[in-house]
Scaffold this active site. Structure first.
Site, mmCIF file in Angstrom:
data_model
loop_
_atom_site.group_PDB
_atom_site.id
_atom_site.type_symbol
_atom_site.label_atom_id
_atom_site.label_comp_id
_atom_site.label_asym_id
_atom_site.label_seq_id
_atom_site.Cartn_x
_atom_site.Cartn_y
_atom_site.Cartn_z
ATOM 1 N N SER A 130 -2.248 5.662 10.453
ATOM 2 C CA SER A 130 -1.331 6.565 9.758
ATOM 3 C C SER A 130 0.075 6.481 10.350
ATOM 4 C CB SER A 130 -1.838 8.004 9.864
ATOM 5 O OG SER A 130 -0.861 8.923 9.389
ATOM 6 N N HIS A 184 -0.169 2.792 7.269
ATOM 7 C CA HIS A 184 -0.293 3.182 5.869
ATOM 8 C C HIS A 184 1.064 3.476 5.222
ATOM 9 C CE1 HIS A 184 -4.627 3.490 5.143
ATOM 10 N NE2 HIS A 184 -4.327 3.916 3.927
ATOM 11 N N HIS A 227 0.809 -1.221 0.000
ATOM 12 C CA HIS A 227 0.000 0.000 0.000
ATOM 13 C C HIS A 227 0.843 1.274 0.000
ATOM 14 C CE1 HIS A 227 -3.926 1.614 -0.211
ATOM 15 N NE2 HIS A 227 -3.937 2.200 0.966
#
Length: 556
Positions: free
Chosen positions: A388, A270, A161
């Protein structure tokens, strides 16, 4: 059997070698020892030593001597793709066009097989995600090579990702709008790299053991939508210690002969340490972590029988320059440019637009040590939803004050609210730091892994239509209720983006109302029907992607 062994020992004629290797080794060794006693009585020492040497070779070559229940194989290959003039996949930012390379991307493959049974393949990509089209083409190539050995049931392909890889390799409209359609170069290099990494892993299959370990990593991910999390019922939140998953799970592979040969781990954060304005291809924090661990393994001489890192071995990874760095330590200094790279640069001439054939030097760089044992490490993505890596919090870029807690806006504008990584304002340093934190935890779990995985290999694969599922839920009164899912749709809040990459215009996170202007724009593309509006409520529909079919499917 006895006669075969004696033929080897007395006349050195290897007549039944294949039979010997495939038969019971304990019996073979027993008969061989009898043979040696016979030779001591009747023949010279020269032939006895030759017999002993042959037995040693057979013992080392025969897989049935291993008490390991599995065959394990690792492989990796370059999938960097076009480094200029291609839109990047992840932020959906039309202005984020590749213009160089931060560090190269890889496909890493892991195969686990029972010697005479089932096998599974897991591939981890330094890419935003895999795609159905990529899967289909990879499986076609594997079928051409291996028949039905590898198929849709036992091959899984996943992406880390990263939001800093070339786009245009997916087949649905939603994912290739910003890349202005399908990009063949992006697609081809990913399919090629996956195939070659699996082939390498297949060729490296050897008896080995597998271990698993788990532990918490607390400083590599935060919840970027904490106000949304607080909307969950208190009794549900009370079940968890943190508002995001902090657990890393690592799988370690140990070759019976070479020792540790690889690992992969799952951890949720992420791939957005590199911002939406970055234009350099990068594996982001997870790609960096994988490189750190593979470099660490090489520094410690892995694959080999043992490899435990000392504090001195890891010390260099904590070192940072006193001066701000634009480019992190994963990029070599100018005096570290290798002869291979210089030869590669000088090996290409102006082509006038023709495709150049890959040279030997190109292939060597794209798959270093292709025919040698090498340590392969993958840092895989898990349930990263709203996790995050920008762990310092969210701030307004105009005032430097914290963003609005509920809507992640600054004076009502979402595009001014950004999360800050630990290396702020240097996103390259943030990438290095978050990658390094994952790496250090992985090394700790790797070195202390002691729980061995055992049991038969099996797998499950199915196609499921998520737009037509019936689900039983509890009502507010406690009674059961059956509800049905519906086709996919994107809400107004989606267009606001996140604090890792804010959207544009006047969209806001948490918007459950919408506005007339954007509804008018939406209706030019597709007006959602009454059933779809009711099913998606209370989310207002901005794009009815699951029902949009022109020029072909927008999403599934």
């Amino acid at each position: 059997m006895l006669n075969s062994v004696r033929l080897i020992c007395s006349s050195l004629e290897i007549l039944d070698l294949h039979e010997l290797i495939n038969n019971s080794i304990p019996w073979f060794l027993m008969e061989a020892s009898s043979c040696l006693r016979y030779q001591v009585r009747g023949f010279g020492s020269f032939r006895i030593w030759l017999c002993l040497l042959l037995l040693l070779v057979l013992q080392n070559c025969s897989p049935v001597l291993s008490d390991s229940p599995y065959l394990v194989g690792m492989g990796s290959y370059d999938i960097t793709g076009p480094a200029a003039d291609v839109n990047m996949m992840g932020y959906a930012n039309t202005e984020q066009i590749a213009s160089g390379i931060h560090f190269r991307l890889k496909s890493r493959a892991f195969i686990v097989a029972e010697p005479n049974g089932k096998r599974v393949v897991f591939v981890n990509l330094d890419a935003c995600m895999a795609s159905q089209l990529v899967n289909i083409k990879v499986l076609e190539r594997l079928k051409a090579r291996y028949g039905d050995l590898y198929n849709e049931n036992n091959v899984a392909i996943s992406g880390i990702h990263t939001h800093a890889g070339p786009g245009g390799y997916l087949q649905y409209v939603v994912y290739i709008v910003t890349s202005l359609g399908f990009v063949r170069q992006s697609f081809d290099v990913i399919v090629d790299g996956i195939e070659k990494s699996i082939v390498e892993a297949h060729n490296n299959l050897h008896p080995g053991k597998i271990y698993v370990n788990k532990g918490d990593l607390l400083d590599a991910g935060v919840n970027r939508s904490p106000s949304a999390y607080l909307n969950n019922p208190a009794e549900e939140r009370s079940k968890y210690k943190y508002n995001v998953d902090k657990e890393m799970t690592l799988v370690k592979f140990v070759d019976d002969e070479s020792g540790p040969v690889g690992s992969f781990n799952w951890f949720a954060t992420h791939g957005t340490s590199m911002s939406r304005t970055n234009s350099l291809i990068s594996g982001d924090n997870k790609g960096a972590a994988a490189r750190f661990m593979e470099d660490w393994a090489e520094k410690n001489g892995l694959p080999k029988q043992t490899g435990v890192a000392s504090s001195d071995d890891l010390g260099f990874l904590h070192m940072t320059s006193v001066l701000p760095r634009r480019v992190s330590t994963i990029i070599p200094e100018p005096d570290e440019i290798t002869d291979d790279l210089m030869q590669l640069a000088s090996s290409f001439e102006a082509s006038g637009g023709r495709r150049l054939e890959g040279s030997n030097i190109t292939r060597r760089i794209r798959s270093s040590q292709e025919n040698n044992a090498k340590f392969v490490s993958a840092f895989c993505q898990s349930n990263c939803g709203d996790v995050s890596p920008n762990v310092l919090g969210t701030f307004c870029i105009d005032t430097h004050l914290p963003c609005d807690f509920n809507h992640s806006t600054c004076n009502g504008k979402n595009e001014l609210c950004y999360g800050r990584g630990p290396g702020y304002p240097n996103e390259f340093e943030s990438t290095r730091i978050i990658g390094n934190r994952q790496f250090l935890k992985a090394v700790d779990l790797f070195n202390s892994a002691s729980e061995e995985i055992q049991g038969k290999i099996d797998y499950r694969h199915t196609y499921l239509d998520f737009s037509q599922l019936k689900v039983s839920v509890s009502t507010s009164t406690g009674g059961p209720q059956v509800v049905k899912t519906c086709p996919a749709a994107m809400g107004f809040a989606f267009a606001a983006g996140t604090t890792d990459g804010p959207g544009a215009f006047d969209f806001k996170q948490g918007d459950d109302k919408g506005n007339p202007f954007w509804r008018l724009v939406r209706n030019l593309l597709k007006t959602p029907g009454k059933e779809q509006v009711e099913c998606q409520a209370p989310k207002p529909i901005l794009l009815d992607t699951g029902e949009m079919k022109e020029p072909y499917d927008w999403a599934v």
